[in-house]
Enzyme design. Structure first.
Site, PDB file in Angstrom:
ATOM      1  N   ARG A   1       0.834  -1.198   0.000  1.00  0.00           N
ATOM      2  CA  ARG A   1       0.000   0.000   0.000  1.00  0.00           C
ATOM      3  C   ARG A   1       0.871   1.250   0.000  1.00  0.00           C
ATOM      4  NH1 ARG A   1      -3.302  -3.439  -1.129  1.00  0.00           N
ATOM      5  NH2 ARG A   1      -5.334  -3.733  -0.127  1.00  0.00           N
TER       6      ARG A   1
ATOM      7  N   ASP B   1       3.093   6.677 -18.726  1.00  0.00           N
ATOM      8  CA  ASP B   1       2.206   7.804 -19.000  1.00  0.00           C
ATOM      9  C   ASP B   1       0.929   7.639 -18.180  1.00  0.00           C
ATOM     10  OD1 ASP B   1       1.318  10.132 -20.153  1.00  0.00           O
ATOM     11  OD2 ASP B   1       0.639   9.188 -22.008  1.00  0.00           O
TER      12      ASP B   1
END
Length: 572
Positions: free
Chosen positions: A321, A373
């Protein structure tokens, strides 16, 4: 339809035409920048072209909102179905009509709330035909071998003219023939009808230019890409020959800057590239040639289609996480969705605005094949039942200002989408000895190539890098990135006496931008085998002098070479 609707539609299209002129002018200048080796200007032009879209959308929206007497009409969402219909009539005969639809969407979203989006007010789904007759504008040119690979190669190079001479065309022809003899089956080499179909426009990006096409025999076809380099004061030369689909896919990767390539009919160019690399989604291909907003539209439509035709539910993405971002995904949709948490871990000395700035920096910077991207979205709405309960509970807990419950609908106010990869730390847990070697070798290369592009990742932990389907290691956690030239790389001073080394606090001063590379081995690797292997492969990364040397080159204005393919010299 009213006269006002027709006027508004025309103004929207006029704004699109202004943007397309800017886009075309910046793209057309790529040839001169390559020929003149103006490497620093290339990055500036790329950024200008990306920024032009939002700037021109905002200018168009402002003009519409302030115009009298149309301003009141523009602000009335009930008028937009008529505006949309007028606009459809205006763009029906255009060669860039799909881009024009996306432009209309952007203008609408600049003027109205996202909860007013519908297929009545804008183009959630395209109205353009899936198949359309080809235009009369020639996209490609053909070359027939007539049984001679030498003749074929010479024809192709002779056809592409530059204002800079070829360094040694005879040598390049021989190299092309040698590479084709190694890469093509014998029967194809002897086929007198073997044809090269090449895109007429040259693809420019960073310090390279690319001739893109395909080889066609009676039985088979192969991608055919010739990367060109311009060695200053020596001339242009062919760097290698690429006929492998995977290698071409990497060149058009989501981890690289956008190509500058002139395209009169974008959809036809996209269709041609799609034939070369059929595994690429339309969204990635449009993005690869600079139409990143069209890529965003294509992505959104594919997401809607996936949710409509599957029972996939959002789950938390595998991996450790994050301390700043929370990441969730759809198991059968190759994308992750990233949102900013409301509260960061105490060790993270940044705020939400800074995180957003970092992600937008990556959008505009040269990603050298090592940064994924992203697409930025606002106000995604999904049915509640499309979320796994544990996933939804976690998102509501960590980002209640971003993830909003609206009855049976979940609103995601702000997020980024990014290609899903296997986190490097998870990949290494199950990797063979050879896979471990290859991954750590590429991990170091990724760090070095980012540094060559003036990017320092900041948090270089394995969990912040992913492995693509091609086995490439890519950085994807941007909240701590900075320009390399902003970092102060230091050597840890020697302790004056043993007690200093045993103290819990350092015996030397540390400023916010200070980095001590000799600390990297312990910081990056808990596994001793991986630490020793990485030290053997990339031990120079643990030395402050390595980083300082790169900084000196960048500050001197040098643009370092990073190649998105295996070079001929490396393959030999």
């Amino acid at each position: 339809m009213s006269y006002a609707s027709d006027q508004i539609a025309q103004q929207i299209l006029s704004g699109f035409d202004r943007y397309r002129r800017i886009f075309r002018d910046l793209t057309a200048g790529a040839r001169a920048r390559f020929e003149q080796a103006r490497w620093n200007d290339i990055q500036e032009a790329s950024t200008l072209r990306i920024n032009a879209y939002e700037e021109q959308v905002q200018e168009t929206a402002d003009q519409l909102a302030s115009s009298a007497p149309l301003g009141d009409q523009v602000r009335d969402v009930a008028v937009w179905p008529d505006i949309r219909q007028s606009y459809i009539t205006l763009i029906d005969q255009r060669f860039d009509d799909e881009l024009a639809e996306t432009w209309f969407n952007s203008v609408f979203c600049s003027l109205h709330q996202h909860d007013q989006i519908s297929d009545d007010t804008m183009f959630v789904h395209s109205t353009r035909p899936v198949t359309r007759p080809p235009s009369r504008i020639s996209l490609t040119r053909g070359f027939i071998s007539e049984g001679s690979l030498q003749g074929l190669a010479h024809q192709i190079l002779s056809e592409y003219s530059f204002d800079v001479p070829w360094e040694d065309m005879t040598r390049d022809v021989d190299m092309i023939v040698n590479q084709l003899q190694q890469g093509l089956p014998d029967w194809a080499q002897m086929d007198r009808g073997l044809t090269a179909e090449m895109v007429q426009s040259v693809f420019y990006r960073n310090k390279g230019a690319y001739l893109v096409g395909r080889l066609i025999s009676q039985q088979e076809q192969w991608p055919f890409v010739l990367p060109l380099v311009n060695r200053e004061h020596q001339g242009i030369s062919v760097d290698t020959v690429i006929t492998d689909e995977s290698d071409v896919s990497i060149i058009f990767s989501f981890t690289r800057s956008y190509f500058m390539v002139e395209s009169a009919v974008p959809s036809e160019l996209i269709a041609f590239i799609k034939r070369l690399i059929p595994g690429k989604h339309l969204a990635e291909l449009y993005t690869a040639i600079g139409f990143y907003k069209q890529g965003k539209s294509e992505f959104y439509r594919s997401l809607i289609a996936h949710l409509t035709h599957s029972d996939d539910r959002f789950i938390m993405a595998p991996g450790v996480r994050g301390m700043v971002m929370s990441v969730f995904t759809l198991p059968r949709f190759n994308t992750v969705f990233k949102i900013i948490k409301d509260r960061f871990a105490p060790s993270k000395n940044i705020d939400r605005t800074t995180v957003i700035e970092k992600y937008r920096l990556v959008k505009r910077h040269d990603r050298v094949g090592r940064m994924a991207d992203t697409q930025e979205f606002a106000d995604f709405r999904f049915p509640r039942d499309r979320f796994d309960p544990e996933c939804l509970q976690e998102l509501l807990e960590v980002a209640p200002s971003t993830v909003i419950e609206e009855g049976d609908t979940i609103l995601i106010r702000h997020c980024w989408t990014e290609r899903r990869m296997t986190p490097l730390n998870i990949y290494l847990e199950n990797a063979s000895e050879q896979q471990t070697y290859d991954a750590l070798l590429d991990y170091g290369k990724a760090i070095k190539e980012l540094a060559a592009a003036n990017i320092f990742p900041g948090d270089m932990l394995l969990k912040n890098f992913g492995v693509t389907r091609h086995g490439r290691v890519v950085f994807y956690d941007y909240d701590e990135i900075s320009y390399l030239t902003e970092v102060n790389f230091r050597v840890i001073p020697e302790a004056l006496y043993p007690e200093q080394e045993m103290a819990s606090e350092p015996w030397y001063s540390v400023s916010p931008n200070d980095v001590f590379p000799e600390e990297f081995p312990v910081f990056l690797f808990a596994d001793m085998h991986q630490r020793r292997l990485f030290s053997r492969l990339h031990g120079d990364l643990f030395e402050a002098s390595y980083w300082q040397g790169l900084q000196e080159q960048i500050r001197a204005g040098q643009v370092l070479d990073v190649y998105p393919y295996r070079r001929a010299a490396e393959s030999a």
